[in-house]
Design a protein around this motif. Structure first.
Motif, PDB file in Angstrom:
ATOM      1  N   GLU A 176      50.846  68.208  75.137  1.00  0.00           N
ATOM      2  CA  GLU A 176      49.645  68.257  74.292  1.00  0.00           C
ATOM      3  C   GLU A 176      49.370  69.683  73.821  1.00  0.00           C
ATOM      4  O   GLU A 176      49.696  70.645  74.507  1.00  0.00           O
ATOM      5  CB  GLU A 176      48.417  67.768  75.084  1.00  0.00           C
ATOM      6  CG  GLU A 176      48.533  66.344  75.614  1.00  0.00           C
ATOM      7  CD  GLU A 176      48.300  65.293  74.549  1.00  0.00           C
ATOM      8  OE1 GLU A 176      47.763  65.641  73.485  1.00  0.00           O
ATOM      9  OE2 GLU A 176      48.670  64.125  74.796  1.00  0.00           O
ATOM     10  N   ILE A 204      36.952  60.558  70.350  1.00  0.00           N
ATOM     11  CA  ILE A 204      38.316  60.090  70.647  1.00  0.00           C
ATOM     12  C   ILE A 204      38.728  58.960  69.700  1.00  0.00           C
ATOM     13  O   ILE A 204      39.661  58.218  69.974  1.00  0.00           O
ATOM     14  CB  ILE A 204      38.439  59.638  72.120  1.00  0.00           C
ATOM     15  CG1 ILE A 204      37.326  58.647  72.490  1.00  0.00           C
ATOM     16  CG2 ILE A 204      38.411  60.827  73.065  1.00  0.00           C
ATOM     17  CD1 ILE A 204      37.450  58.054  73.883  1.00  0.00           C
ATOM     18  N   ASP A 222      42.375  59.098  68.832  1.00  0.00           N
ATOM     19  CA  ASP A 222      43.322  59.245  69.941  1.00  0.00           C
ATOM     20  C   ASP A 222      43.899  57.872  70.302  1.00  0.00           C
ATOM     21  O   ASP A 222      43.600  57.285  71.330  1.00  0.00           O
ATOM     22  CB  ASP A 222      42.614  59.868  71.149  1.00  0.00           C
ATOM     23  CG  ASP A 222      43.570  60.206  72.286  1.00  0.00           C
ATOM     24  OD1 ASP A 222      44.789  59.982  72.119  1.00  0.00           O
ATOM     25  OD2 ASP A 222      43.100  60.673  73.333  1.00  0.00           O
ATOM     26  N   GLU A 265      46.637  56.766  71.336  1.00  0.00           N
ATOM     27  CA  GLU A 265      47.426  56.621  72.566  1.00  0.00           C
ATOM     28  C   GLU A 265      46.549  56.201  73.750  1.00  0.00           C
ATOM     29  O   GLU A 265      46.969  55.428  74.611  1.00  0.00           O
ATOM     30  CB  GLU A 265      48.130  57.950  72.893  1.00  0.00           C
ATOM     31  CG  GLU A 265      49.371  57.765  73.745  1.00  0.00           C
ATOM     32  CD  GLU A 265      50.140  59.067  73.909  1.00  0.00           C
ATOM     33  OE1 GLU A 265      50.558  59.336  75.038  1.00  0.00           O
ATOM     34  OE2 GLU A 265      50.306  59.802  72.922  1.00  0.00           O
TER      35      GLU A 265
END
Length: 314
Positions: free
Chosen positions: A42, A222, A225, A227
């Motif tokens: 990341e 988020i 995001d 994932e």
């Protein structure tokens, strides 16, 4: 530094226990920031991105001193540091020991250059997380106390700060033994107590959390995001998707039912653990009580409502 021991890890940092200048055991959360090297696959967080977690840590830690809504259920933040340099050898040794005993999912932090910045959050030592407590140390009566203490902490934070944790998996619930028989808390000015059953609970890790201070919302967006919402194989991953369903992928608004979703998840984990002395009539009754909580808790709109109305806490 020579006494440091790695006790945990996350995508964005490492956690070590050590002794501070006063001789107290503390936990250090070490987060690399502003660098160009990827960490555990990341991008490093910026100072601005880490500010969210610092503010929330400070606000939740200070709940133990409030006059209207008060709890000790969140980990105490002692100090905050910004440092620069390579990882010290003693910390790398501690990292290696952890990796050898338990296996690490993180990159060994030996690649940082001398200009690397780190934020270090110094917390009180809160004990061992539920995921690694092995359950054998506890009875079902202790499991009930843990659930009660977590519900209390969430309820107090809801009332004072319009708080949602949003990532309360069992690795973020710390437990340590105590001789203290009762714990106390204030909810909307009213004093209450609960039985500890020999354990104190501390909630940690606010990297996804949300609260409000003086009409200012502090939250982590988020929404992109993807994932995070694709995990499979554990109820934890379902909770992220259920939260998104409830808030329509708008993470700045307040939806306290997300705290109830995590209580449901925690109860499922507590029911799945092994306990000493799990035979006998008392244990059977307690398991039935926890099962009833699991079956019914989702009807409540918030941790506050669950605390006030759930039969298990009366």
């Amino acid at each position: 530094m020579k006494q440091c021991v790695k006790i945990g890890e996350g995508t964005f940092g490492e956690v070590f226990s050590t002794t501070n200048a006063s001789g107290d055991t503390v936990a250090l959360k070490i987060i690399p920031v502003e660098g160009s090297d990827k960490v555990n696959g990341e991008e490093q967080k910026t100072f601005g991105e880490i500010l969210h977690e610092i503010i929330i840590s400070k606000e939740l830690s200070s709940l133990k001193e409030k006059q209207h809504n008060q709890t000790h259920g969140f980990i105490g933040l002692n100090d905050l540091h910004c440092v620069q340099g390579c990882y010290p050898p003693d910390f790398l040794n501690a990292w290696d020991n952890f990796n050898w005993k338990k296996g690490s999912e993180n990159d060994r932090p030996d690649f940082f250059e001398k200009d690397q910045f780190f934020i270090i959050l110094e917390f009180e030592f809160g004990g061992v997380d539920l995921e690694n407590s092995n359950g054998t140390l506890m009875s079902l009566l202790v499991a009930k106390s843990i659930l009660h203490q977590v519900t209390v902490a969430l309820a107090v934070a809801e009332q004072e700060l319009q708080f949602e944790h949003r990532d309360l998996h069992w690795g973020n619930v710390l437990v340590k033994t105590t001789k203290q028989k009762k714990g106390s808390f204030l909810l909307n000015g009213a004093a209450h107590s609960l039985e500890t059953k020999g354990v104190l609970v501390r909630i940690i890790d606010y990297s996804l959390s949300r609260l409000e201070i003086d009409d200012l919302t502090v939250s982590c967006d988020i929404s992109k995001d993807e994932e995070l919402f694709m995990g499979q194989g554990d109820y934890q991953f379902d909770i992220y998707r259920l939260m998104r369903q409830e808030n329509g992928n708008n993470w700045s608004n307040y939806h306290p039912h997300t705290n109830v979703l995590w209580l449901h998840y925690l109860c499922s984990k507590l029911l799945s653990m092994k306990y000493r002395g799990s035979g006998g009539r008392g244990a059977k009754d307690m398991r039935e009580e926890l099962t009833r909580f699991y079956d019914n808790v989702l009807q409540y709109s918030s941790a506050t409502e669950a605390l006030r109305n759930c039969p298990m806490f009366q």
